[in-house]
Write an enzyme that holds these catalytic residues in place. Sequence first.
Site, PDB file in Angstrom:
ATOM      1  N   GLN A  44       0.703  -1.111  -0.111  1.00 49.94           N
ATOM      2  CA  GLN A  44       0.141   0.045   0.108  1.00 49.94           C
ATOM      3  C   GLN A  44       0.864   1.412  -0.017  1.00 49.94           C
ATOM      4  OE1 GLN A  44      -2.937  -1.595   3.429  1.00 49.94           O
ATOM      5  NE2 GLN A  44      -3.816  -0.054   2.172  1.00 49.94           N
ATOM      6  N   HIS A  45       0.378   2.251  -0.151  1.00 51.31           N
ATOM      7  CA  HIS A  45       0.749   3.698   0.013  1.00 51.31           C
ATOM      8  C   HIS A  45       1.805   4.097  -1.070  1.00 51.31           C
ATOM      9  CE1 HIS A  45      -1.435   3.022   3.454  1.00 51.31           C
ATOM     10  NE2 HIS A  45      -0.413   2.102   4.138  1.00 51.31           N
ATOM     11  N   ASP A  53      -2.808  -4.927  -0.205  1.00 47.35           N
ATOM     12  CA  ASP A  53      -2.303  -6.034   0.184  1.00 47.35           C
ATOM     13  C   ASP A  53      -2.826  -6.682   1.681  1.00 47.35           C
ATOM     14  OD1 ASP A  53      -0.938  -4.512   1.734  1.00 47.35           O
ATOM     15  OD2 ASP A  53       0.976  -5.462   1.305  1.00 47.35           O
TER      16      ASP A  53
END
Length: 474
Positions: free
Chosen positions: A75-76, A234
């Site tokens: 992520q991110h 995820d």
Amino acid sequence: MNSGARLVAGIDSSTQSCKVVVRDAATGALVRQGRASHPEGTEVHPDHWWTALNQAVEAAGGLDDVAAVSIGGQQHGMVCLDESGSVVRPALLWNDTRSAPAARDLVDELGGPDAGGRAWAEAVGVVPVASFTVTKLRWLAEHEPEHARRTAAVCLPHDWLTWRLSGSTDLADLTTDRSDASGTGYWSAATGDYRTDLLQRAFGSVPHLPRVVAPGAVAGTTRDGTVLGAGAGDNAAAALGLGAGEGDVVVSIGTSGVVTAVTSTPTVDPSGAVAGFADATGLFLPLVATLNAARVLDAAARLLDVDHAALSALAMAAPSGAGGLVLVPYLEGERTPNLPDATGSLHGLTLATATRPMLARAAVEGLFCGLADGLDAVVAAGVDPSRVLLVGGAAASDAVRTVAAEVLGVPVDVPPPGEYVADGAARQAAWAESGADAPPVWEREGTRRYEAEPVPHVRARYAAARDKHLERPV
Ligand SMILES: Nc1ncnc2c1ncn2[C@@H]1O[C@H](COP(=O)(O)OP(=O)(O)O)[C@@H](O)[C@H]1O
Ligand SMILES: O=C(CO)[C@@H](O)[C@H](O)COP(=O)(O)O
């Protein structure tokens, strides 16, 4: 190998590697799989993910006979694209802490730690820390204005890979999903809307943003007509792969240590400890993440010059509490608690605790004490855990399983070794391809339960040590 069954693929483009599973869409039976490594570092050019994805797909026997594919991703990470669709600069990953000052500034601008934290949490479910995309964009605007000026679109790792699979170079075709959008800091899981005002504040302009595809919907197709699912962050993909329901807490020990739960209402935690993310089914995913998990064990194994099996055996040879030896595992700084410049430390060294088994035990306990604090925060946010499901690369370790049950203080179910992020993505692909209202039900056998007497003395000793650490040297 295909005996006429309809096949789907799930991909996990995670921090350290890319994994691909091909499964029977109806039963979920594993047909074949593949894996390839990602480069080290917290700044990675997305082309490396694309190369690894293609290697992993090849190792999994290709996707020619696959009807649908979805991607779960770390992520991110900030992926900036120019007008032509080219990558502007290497992506800054979730575990890159250079944007910590930008995170502090963004909270201060909305009123400081208390009022600002509340304002951010109410607006987008998260209080900025260095991991979130919005802080990386502020960093880019301040430190690399030329790259910021060239940025015509911003997306996340799984968005970019899905777009690459589609073959499009048109920014208008970029897609994301609720779970990953909720980790940006400029999309609200509670309302389902982008907060372009906050993006404007952070970045000084509003680049093109991916369309948010609903859970189970079709995001597009590859050039060959293979259906593309929405994909997911995820952790949301892992929850989907495990079939986690309300009351289940998922703990993942990968590069990150993560505590998540599926809930029917969004979470607003003004302290920022619990991020109010969305899940991959239309519900919500309160989440606590630490920067230090499996790599703490990698480091301990390196220090002791053993492999993971021997590290586990050493840890199991020491008593609970390691005789009072405490390892505070802030090896990469920390995200929860928000201590981006902290370093790790070892407390309680005596002649009796200066042994290899004690150090191995302290490493495993230290990482779980941090996650137990995370579990407390998730409980305080309203989750009532009936059990913990333990996944991630380090869940293969016996010591990890045993210490998890002791330190977390709830029964720990360890599903059979597997790639649950990729499995969740595959299940989502099957859902998208079927057009059904809900994902298919895939049975899974072989879950093993670990139970132990709780060890409050271990957590109490850790609590006494965790605030005593040195900052990173400048
Ligand atoms: N038996 C084991 N014991 C402890 N750690 C392990 C074991 N097997 C793998 N790992 C560690 O798990 C990590 C990879 O886990 P994974 O969940 O795939 O990470 P990520 O999703 O962050 O890429 C690596 O740091 C690896 O060294
Ligand atoms: O930042 C988070 C969650 O907020 C991490 O969970 C990343 O999503 C990376 O996960 P792994 O690669 O460690 O599994």
